[in-house]
Design a protein around this motif. Structure first.
Motif, short mmCIF file in Angstrom:
data_model
loop_
_atom_site.label_atom_id
_atom_site.label_comp_id
_atom_site.label_asym_id
_atom_site.label_seq_id
_atom_site.Cartn_x
_atom_site.Cartn_y
_atom_site.Cartn_z
N GLU A 174 -9.57 -36.24 -40.30
CA GLU A 174 -9.96 -34.96 -40.89
C GLU A 174 -8.76 -34.08 -41.24
O GLU A 174 -8.84 -33.23 -42.13
CB GLU A 174 -10.90 -34.21 -39.94
N PHE A 175 -7.61 -34.26 -40.56
CA PHE A 175 -6.42 -33.48 -40.90
C PHE A 175 -5.84 -33.90 -42.25
O PHE A 175 -5.22 -33.11 -42.94
CB PHE A 175 -5.36 -33.62 -39.82
N GLY A 176 -6.02 -35.18 -42.60
CA GLY A 176 -5.57 -35.68 -43.91
C GLY A 176 -4.08 -35.52 -44.15
O GLY A 176 -3.65 -35.22 -45.27
N VAL A 177 -3.25 -35.74 -43.13
CA VAL A 177 -1.80 -35.59 -43.29
C VAL A 177 -1.25 -36.71 -44.17
O VAL A 177 -1.47 -37.89 -43.89
CB VAL A 177 -1.10 -35.60 -41.92
N ASN A 178 -0.54 -36.32 -45.21
CA ASN A 178 0.06 -37.31 -46.12
C ASN A 178 1.40 -36.75 -46.57
O ASN A 178 1.51 -36.13 -47.63
CB ASN A 178 -0.85 -37.57 -47.31
N ILE A 179 2.42 -36.95 -45.75
CA ILE A 179 3.74 -36.38 -46.04
C ILE A 179 4.35 -36.93 -47.34
O ILE A 179 4.84 -36.16 -48.16
CB ILE A 179 4.69 -36.61 -44.84
N PRO A 180 4.34 -38.26 -47.57
CA PRO A 180 4.97 -38.76 -48.81
C PRO A 180 4.35 -38.17 -50.07
O PRO A 180 5.07 -37.75 -50.99
CB PRO A 180 4.74 -40.27 -48.73
N GLN A 181 3.03 -38.12 -50.13
CA GLN A 181 2.38 -37.60 -51.34
C GLN A 181 2.56 -36.10 -51.47
O GLN A 181 2.84 -35.59 -52.56
CB GLN A 181 0.89 -37.94 -51.31
N SER A 182 2.44 -35.38 -50.37
CA SER A 182 2.60 -33.93 -50.41
C SER A 182 4.00 -33.54 -50.86
O SER A 182 4.18 -32.67 -51.73
CB SER A 182 2.31 -33.34 -49.03
N LEU A 183 5.03 -34.20 -50.33
CA LEU A 183 6.40 -33.87 -50.71
C LEU A 183 6.73 -34.35 -52.12
O LEU A 183 7.55 -33.74 -52.81
CB LEU A 183 7.38 -34.45 -49.69
N ALA A 184 6.09 -35.44 -52.56
CA ALA A 184 6.29 -35.90 -53.94
C ALA A 184 5.79 -34.86 -54.93
O ALA A 184 6.42 -34.62 -55.97
CB ALA A 184 5.58 -37.24 -54.15
N LYS A 185 4.66 -34.24 -54.63
CA LYS A 185 4.13 -33.19 -55.51
C LYS A 185 5.07 -31.99 -55.54
O LYS A 185 5.30 -31.39 -56.60
CB LYS A 185 2.74 -32.77 -55.02
N ILE A 186 5.61 -31.64 -54.38
CA ILE A 186 6.55 -30.52 -54.32
C ILE A 186 7.81 -30.85 -55.10
O ILE A 186 8.38 -29.99 -55.81
CB ILE A 186 6.90 -30.19 -52.85
N ARG A 187 8.30 -32.08 -54.99
CA ARG A 187 9.50 -32.48 -55.73
C ARG A 187 9.32 -32.28 -57.23
O ARG A 187 10.19 -31.73 -57.91
CB ARG A 187 9.86 -33.95 -55.46
N LYS A 188 8.20 -32.74 -57.74
CA LYS A 188 7.94 -32.59 -59.17
C LYS A 188 7.92 -31.12 -59.58
O LYS A 188 8.49 -30.73 -60.61
CB LYS A 188 6.60 -33.24 -59.54
N ALA A 189 7.30 -30.29 -58.74
CA ALA A 189 7.27 -28.85 -59.04
C ALA A 189 8.67 -28.25 -58.98
O ALA A 189 9.00 -27.35 -59.75
CB ALA A 189 6.34 -28.14 -58.06
N SER A 190 9.51 -28.77 -58.09
CA SER A 190 10.87 -28.22 -57.96
C SER A 190 11.72 -28.54 -59.18
O SER A 190 12.61 -27.77 -59.54
CB SER A 190 11.55 -28.75 -56.69
N TYR A 191 11.46 -29.68 -59.84
CA TYR A 191 12.22 -30.01 -61.05
C TYR A 191 12.04 -28.91 -62.09
O TYR A 191 12.98 -28.51 -62.76
CB TYR A 191 11.76 -31.34 -61.65
N GLN A 192 10.80 -28.44 -62.23
CA GLN A 192 10.53 -27.40 -63.21
C GLN A 192 10.99 -26.03 -62.70
O GLN A 192 11.48 -25.21 -63.47
CB GLN A 192 9.03 -27.37 -63.53
N GLN A 193 10.86 -25.80 -61.41
CA GLN A 193 11.23 -24.51 -60.83
C GLN A 193 12.72 -24.22 -61.00
O GLN A 193 13.13 -23.10 -61.29
CB GLN A 193 10.86 -24.48 -59.35
#
Length: 393
Positions: free
Chosen positions: A69-88
């Motif tokens: 139920e916690f649904g922890v997914n570090i690789p996917q969560s950080l991959a999404k942040i990385r993509k956002a950081s490229y644009q940021q």
């Protein structure tokens, strides 16, 4: 709420749970860096996202991963942040949006546009008939004067270099480090050592990255080496040719056994093997550990690298034939597109990851010296959530 805020909240939740569990603390530098913080500001999350090498081992080891139920997914969560950081962090910012969702289409369109401009130049300076005349003697400059190529590609390269530098400085300042910290040579030695060896793609117990069914492989590290060193060898070939021309007065074309040709051949071969292997692994990976929204951007970069290497080798093989002019136009079009997209596509992840490795080395130095490295102000809800998970562990 903006999408980036949702991503930050998701990452904050996952990292807070990880900070309470700490089962994966020996897997990679992300987890010790995470443990040096009690909570996570957006700058911390961007830093940790770019420090992550996405080996995916933590996903398969995590007891809180889906379907928990916690649904922890570090690789996917950080991959999404990385993509956002490229644009940021991109400079100028609006340019990044051109490659955000349609990276492959935009990259190929740039290559096609550059090729058309080169064809127009030939048409206006002797006509397109010379493309297939075979009267060039293997000399590239029969189609484009040397100074014209230097001015066109030099300008684009310098712009890309400036954009990369500005993007990196945006990342560095946001991470909480100062310009003065850039002068810490020991931290940079460690960062470059980690980056050039891809040490953090070795995985726990030197097993490599993790794939579906908990399989391990070093192939991703090997293909990254082929790609990175192939790119650097191609750049070295161009730099050597420039040195020959301007310093030694030796004009092209050069023989196959000359240094520019040997470096270019080795580099081009690396750009054939590495990107092809990375594309194979990208298609093989578990989609649960990746951000599928950036697949287009990833494939665009892989495709441009492969096409640059392939057309460069073909250009060398067909140098004495009537196809030289056409292959030169195609190759230069892809090179131009590659230069223009470097600051706004997947290439920048290597630059930000290098910065993240340097910051990690700085934090380890401060920790060894007994200095605090927690830079984020604890958020009340995060601290309470952290404590509740820890109490019920």
């Amino acid at each position: 709420m903006q999408k980036i805020d949702v991503l930050i909240q998701e990452a904050d939740k996952n990292l807070t749970i990880c900070n309470a569990c700490r089962y994966c603390e020996g897997f990679c530098p992300v987890f010790p860096a995470m443990e040096r913080r009690q909570s996570f500001a957006s700058s911390d999350i961007n830093y940790l996202a770019n420090l992550c090498h996405n080996c995916s081992e933590c996903f398969y080891a995590c007891q809180y991963a889906p379907p928990h139920e916690f649904g922890v997914n570090i690789p996917q969560s950080l991959a999404k942040i990385r993509k956002a950081s490229y644009q940021q962090y991109a400079w100028p910012g609006p340019f990044a949006r051109l490659f955000n969702n349609n990276g492959l289409v935009a990259s190929l369109a740039l290559g096609l546009g550059a090729g058309i401009i080169l064809l127009l130049f030939i048409a206006l300076n002797g006509g397109l008939g010379q493309l297939f005349s075979g009267a060039h003697g293997g000399d590239f400059y029969a189609f484009f004067p040397h100074n014209t190529l230097v001015l066109a590609f030099g300008s684009v390269f310098l712009f890309a270099l400036l954009a990369l530098l500005m993007g990196f400085l945006n990342f560095w300042r946001d991470s909480g480090e100062t310009i003065r910290d850039l002068g810490n040579l020991s931290a940079w030695r460690q960062a470059w050592s980690d980056a050039l060896s891809l040490r953090h793609l070795h995985g726990q117990e030197d097993r490599g990255c993790t794939y579906p069914d908990d399989n391990h492989s070093h192939l991703r590290r090997y293909f990254h080496h082929f790609t990175a060193y192939g790119f650097m060898l191609c750049f070295a070939a161009t730099a050597t040719g420039t040195l020959f021309h301007y310093v030694l007065g030796w004009s092209a074309p050069y023989s196959f056994f000359s240094l520019p040709k040997l470096l270019g051949t080795l580099g081009g071969t690396g750009l054939l093997v590495g990107p092809a292997g990375l594309l194979y692994l990208k298609l093989k990976r578990d989609p649960n550990t990746a951000d599928t929204a950036q697949t287009g951007m990833d494939i665009a970069f892989i495709a441009l690298l492969w096409l640059t290497g392939a057309t460069g080798l073909l250009l060398m093989l067909l140098r004495e034939t009537g196809l030289l002019g056409l292959m030169l136009v195609v190759h230069l079009g892809f090179v131009m597109s590659l230069f223009l997209t470097l600051p706004y596509g997947k290439f920048v992840h290597g630059l930000y990851r290098l910065g993240a490795l340097a910051k990690n080395a700085l934090e380890l130095q401060r920790e060894a010296a007994g200095k605090t490295v927690v830079v984020s102000k604890p958020r009340e809800n995060s601290v309470k959530f952290y404590q509740s998970i820890k109490d019920n562990k």
